[in-house]
Design an enzyme around this catalytic site. Structure first.
Site, mmCIF file in Angstrom:
data_model
loop_
_atom_site.group_PDB
_atom_site.id
_atom_site.type_symbol
_atom_site.label_atom_id
_atom_site.label_comp_id
_atom_site.label_asym_id
_atom_site.label_seq_id
_atom_site.Cartn_x
_atom_site.Cartn_y
_atom_site.Cartn_z
ATOM 1 N N ASP A 98 41.459 28.771 41.577
ATOM 2 C CA ASP A 98 40.592 28.909 42.750
ATOM 3 C C ASP A 98 40.607 27.610 43.564
ATOM 4 O O ASP A 98 40.571 27.620 44.793
ATOM 5 C CB ASP A 98 39.159 29.232 42.289
ATOM 6 C CG ASP A 98 38.336 29.982 43.318
ATOM 7 O OD1 ASP A 98 38.704 29.952 44.503
ATOM 8 O OD2 ASP A 98 37.324 30.582 42.954
ATOM 9 N N HIS A 101 29.920 32.881 39.148
ATOM 10 C CA HIS A 101 31.050 32.229 39.829
ATOM 11 C C HIS A 101 30.560 31.902 41.242
ATOM 12 O O HIS A 101 30.741 32.674 42.178
ATOM 13 C CB HIS A 101 32.242 33.193 39.842
ATOM 14 C CG HIS A 101 33.460 32.703 40.550
ATOM 15 N ND1 HIS A 101 34.583 32.237 39.889
ATOM 16 C CD2 HIS A 101 33.758 32.627 41.859
ATOM 17 C CE1 HIS A 101 35.511 31.905 40.771
ATOM 18 N NE2 HIS A 101 35.038 32.126 41.986
ATOM 19 N N HIS A 158 30.389 29.707 44.592
ATOM 20 C CA HIS A 158 30.940 28.674 45.476
ATOM 21 C C HIS A 158 29.760 27.899 46.071
ATOM 22 O O HIS A 158 28.650 28.419 46.184
ATOM 23 C CB HIS A 158 31.819 29.319 46.547
ATOM 24 C CG HIS A 158 33.141 29.782 45.994
ATOM 25 N ND1 HIS A 158 34.329 29.129 46.263
ATOM 26 C CD2 HIS A 158 33.455 30.790 45.149
ATOM 27 C CE1 HIS A 158 35.314 29.737 45.619
ATOM 28 N NE2 HIS A 158 34.818 30.752 44.938
ATOM 29 N N CYS A 203 38.608 30.351 49.269
ATOM 30 C CA CYS A 203 39.471 31.520 49.283
ATOM 31 C C CYS A 203 40.045 31.689 50.687
ATOM 32 O O CYS A 203 39.304 31.655 51.661
ATOM 33 C CB CYS A 203 38.674 32.762 48.882
ATOM 34 S SG CYS A 203 39.633 34.266 49.021
ATOM 35 N N ASN A 240 34.374 26.148 44.471
ATOM 36 C CA ASN A 240 33.396 26.480 43.436
ATOM 37 C C ASN A 240 32.503 25.282 43.186
ATOM 38 O O ASN A 240 32.892 24.151 43.454
ATOM 39 C CB ASN A 240 34.108 26.789 42.112
ATOM 40 C CG ASN A 240 34.582 28.206 42.070
ATOM 41 O OD1 ASN A 240 35.722 28.474 42.374
ATOM 42 N ND2 ASN A 240 33.708 29.107 41.722
HETATM 43 P P1 HMG Z 1 50.137 44.771 49.660
HETATM 44 O O1 HMG Z 1 50.891 44.184 50.791
HETATM 45 O O2 HMG Z 1 49.230 45.909 49.905
HETATM 46 O O3 HMG Z 1 51.095 45.089 48.415
HETATM 47 O O4 HMG Z 1 49.309 43.563 48.996
HETATM 48 P P2 HMG Z 1 52.321 46.022 48.269
HETATM 49 O O5 HMG Z 1 52.204 46.634 46.911
HETATM 50 O O6 HMG Z 1 52.475 46.909 49.465
HETATM 51 O O7 HMG Z 1 53.542 44.973 48.250
HETATM 52 C C1 HMG Z 1 53.901 44.174 49.360
HETATM 53 C C2 HMG Z 1 54.854 43.073 48.911
HETATM 54 O O8 HMG Z 1 54.199 42.206 47.972
HETATM 55 C C3 HMG Z 1 56.090 43.594 48.196
HETATM 56 O O9 HMG Z 1 57.124 42.670 48.452
HETATM 57 C C4 HMG Z 1 55.713 43.488 46.740
HETATM 58 O O10 HMG Z 1 56.795 43.375 45.882
HETATM 59 C C5 HMG Z 1 54.905 42.211 46.737
HETATM 60 P P3 HMG Z 1 58.200 42.931 49.634
HETATM 61 O O11 HMG Z 1 58.797 44.269 49.310
HETATM 62 O O12 HMG Z 1 57.431 42.921 50.925
HETATM 63 O O13 HMG Z 1 59.135 41.747 49.494
HETATM 64 N N1 HMG Z 1 53.926 42.182 45.645
HETATM 65 C C6 HMG Z 1 53.841 41.206 44.731
HETATM 66 N N2 HMG Z 1 54.540 40.085 44.553
HETATM 67 C C7 HMG Z 1 54.213 39.311 43.493
HETATM 68 N N3 HMG Z 1 53.200 39.593 42.635
HETATM 69 C C8 HMG Z 1 52.482 40.717 42.802
HETATM 70 C C9 HMG Z 1 52.790 41.567 43.875
HETATM 71 N N4 HMG Z 1 52.271 42.734 44.310
HETATM 72 C C10 HMG Z 1 52.976 43.099 45.380
HETATM 73 N N5 HMG Z 1 51.481 40.974 41.944
HETATM 74 C C11 HMG Z 1 48.337 42.567 47.060
HETATM 75 C C12 HMG Z 1 48.432 43.789 47.932
HETATM 76 C C13 HMG Z 1 47.162 42.776 46.126
HETATM 77 C C14 HMG Z 1 49.608 42.397 46.245
HETATM 78 C C15 HMG Z 1 48.144 41.302 47.966
HETATM 79 O O14 HMG Z 1 47.124 41.563 48.896
HETATM 80 C C16 HMG Z 1 47.788 40.090 47.156
HETATM 81 O O15 HMG Z 1 48.600 39.566 46.409
HETATM 82 N N6 HMG Z 1 46.546 39.579 47.287
HETATM 83 C C17 HMG Z 1 46.128 38.453 46.540
HETATM 84 C C18 HMG Z 1 44.933 37.877 47.160
HETATM 85 C C19 HMG Z 1 44.439 36.685 46.385
HETATM 86 O O16 HMG Z 1 45.067 36.212 45.448
HETATM 87 N N7 HMG Z 1 43.275 36.165 46.801
HETATM 88 C C20 HMG Z 1 42.678 35.028 46.198
HETATM 89 C C21 HMG Z 1 42.165 35.303 44.842
HETATM 90 S S1 HMG Z 1 40.632 36.214 44.861
HETATM 91 C C22 HMG Z 1 39.408 35.005 44.995
HETATM 92 O O17 HMG Z 1 39.698 33.876 45.258
HETATM 93 C C23 HMG Z 1 38.001 35.404 44.697
HETATM 94 C C24 HMG Z 1 37.534 34.942 43.303
HETATM 95 O O18 HMG Z 1 37.658 33.547 43.147
HETATM 96 C C25 HMG Z 1 36.070 35.355 43.084
HETATM 97 C C26 HMG Z 1 35.167 34.912 44.236
HETATM 98 O O19 HMG Z 1 35.070 33.709 44.520
HETATM 99 O O20 HMG Z 1 34.590 35.803 44.841
HETATM 100 C C27 HMG Z 1 38.375 35.615 42.193
HETATM 101 MG MG MG Z 2 36.245 32.093 43.801
#
Ligand code: HMG
Ligand code: MG
Length: 298
Positions: free
Chosen positions: A14, A204, A206, A237, A246
């Site tokens: 994070d 969790h 922030h 984020c 955080n």
């Molecule tokens: P999408 O575009 O809807 O996914 O994204 P898709 O299935 O249509 O795939 C699109 C492309 O992404 C494809 O590649 C896939 O292969 C690739 P392309 O054909 O275009 O070359 N792909 C991946 N590559 C690597 N690893 C994967 C993966 N999945 C698809 N797992 C998706 C949907 C969920 C993948 C995208 O939106 C994403 O990765 N989001 C991540 C967001 C994120 O990490 N945010 C930060 C963390 S959350 C947070 O911080 C909150 C937290 O701390 C709690 C809080 O504070 O509230 C946890």
């Molecule tokens: Mg967070």
């Protein structure tokens, strides 16, 4: 009031996912090693997410491989089955799936509705169960959403219960944008604890508005005993504009130790870890305790 607290250090994930300056795999491994050396047993070390969405988490497989034999528990984020396969391939023993209590953030963060995200996690959690991998669940925006504004406690209850019922051993409640205040945090926790046992909940929070310690204290009074923190108060984020990191690990450790709650964390070693990563990203730690201790030694 809980008299024992478990800290989940999320700084390497994070904390670093939204930093402007990328941190190399080697430096991320060294950061995790330093955190473990300071006594932090549970560390979230990276994400198996789309590199287009979160470029700073590229190389999380290498980071995991570089730390997995250390004495500790290392978590990685997984948004879907593709991520699951990556996490499993490197031998992850604990993964974290992440949903939101609000539709706006769900759409921005993982490109689907809340209900779709739960459906997406079902096969991930099923496969993890079959493979003996534990799953933690996050719920974002539990005290407010950057897109939808107010979030009703009932929305948090429903998503938390869904994750718990699917098999998450712990549900971590994210105040993603740090807007909660103690009575709201207390009310939200009480509501969720009606559906998910309190021992299975984590906080969790922030610290964007400087309320995190007060909110944590309120949550501890409710009996919650798991706290997510980030060394130096790193992070934010990318899909929560303006949100800062955080609550700082140093701030939480200082508070807990001051209350007579042993954390097992060596503050001077933690400060070295925090100062090292802060130097790499080119800005001083925002954690109040780290700033205070650094000012004393200057
Ligand atoms: P999408 O575009 O809807 O996914 O994204 P898709 O299935 O249509 O795939 C699109 C492309 O992404 C494809 O590649 C896939 O292969 C690739 P392309 O054909 O275009 O070359 N792909 C991946 N590559 C690597 N690893 C994967 C993966 N999945 C698809 N797992 C998706 C949907 C969920 C993948 C995208 O939106 C994403 O990765 N989001 C991540 C967001 C994120 O990490 N945010 C930060 C963390 S959350 C947070 O911080 C909150 C937290 O701390 C709690 C809080 O504070 O509230 C946890
Ligand atoms: Mg967070």
């Amino acid at each position: 009031m809980s008299d024992q607290v478990r800290i989940v250090e999320v700084g390497p994930r994070d904390g670093l996912q939204n930093e402007k300056t990328p941190v190399s795999v080697e430096d991320r491994i060294a950061f995790v090693k330093a955190l473990v050396g300071a006594g932090l047993h549970t560390v979230e070390v990276g994400s198996f997410v789309s590199p287009k969405a979160i470029p700073k988490m590229m190389g999380s497989d290498q980071v995991f491989l570089g730390v997995r034999d250390l004495p500790g528990e290392f978590h990685v984020l997984v948004p879907n089955e593709k991520g699951y396969e990556g996490a499993k391939a490197v031998g992850a023993k604990v993964i974290a799936v992440f949903a939101s209590a609000s539709e706006g953030f769900s759409r921005a963060n993982i490109n689907c509705s809340v209900a779709e995200s739960i459906e997406r996690f079902k096969p991930v959690i099923e496969r993890a169960k079959a493979d003996g991998i534990r799953v933690r669940g996050y719920v974002s925006c539990v005290l407010g959403c950057p897109y939808d504004g107010e979030v009703a406690p009932q929305a948090v209850v429903e998503v938390s219960k869904a994750l718990y019922d699917l098999g998450c051993y712990e549900v971590s409640l994210g105040d993603t944008i740090g807007v909660g205040t103690p009575s709201k945090a207390r009310q939200m926790l009480r509501a969720v604890a009606g559906s998910v046992p309190m021992p299975n909940l984590a906080m969790h929070f922030h610290d964007t508005y400087g309320q995190a310690l007060a909110n944590l204290y309120a949550g501890m009074e409710e009996g919650c005993h798991v706290i997510d923190t980030a060394a130096g108060g790193l992070g934010g984020c990318p899909y929560a504009p303006g949100a800062t990191g955080n609550v700082g690990t140093e701030d939480v450790v200082f508070m807990l130790e001051g209350m007579g709650i042993a954390t097992g964390v060596d503050m001077s070693k933690l400060l070295v870890a925090t100062n090292t990563i802060s130097a790499l990203i080119g800005r001083p730690p925002v954690s109040r305790v780290a700033s205070a201790l650094n000012a004393k030694t200057r």
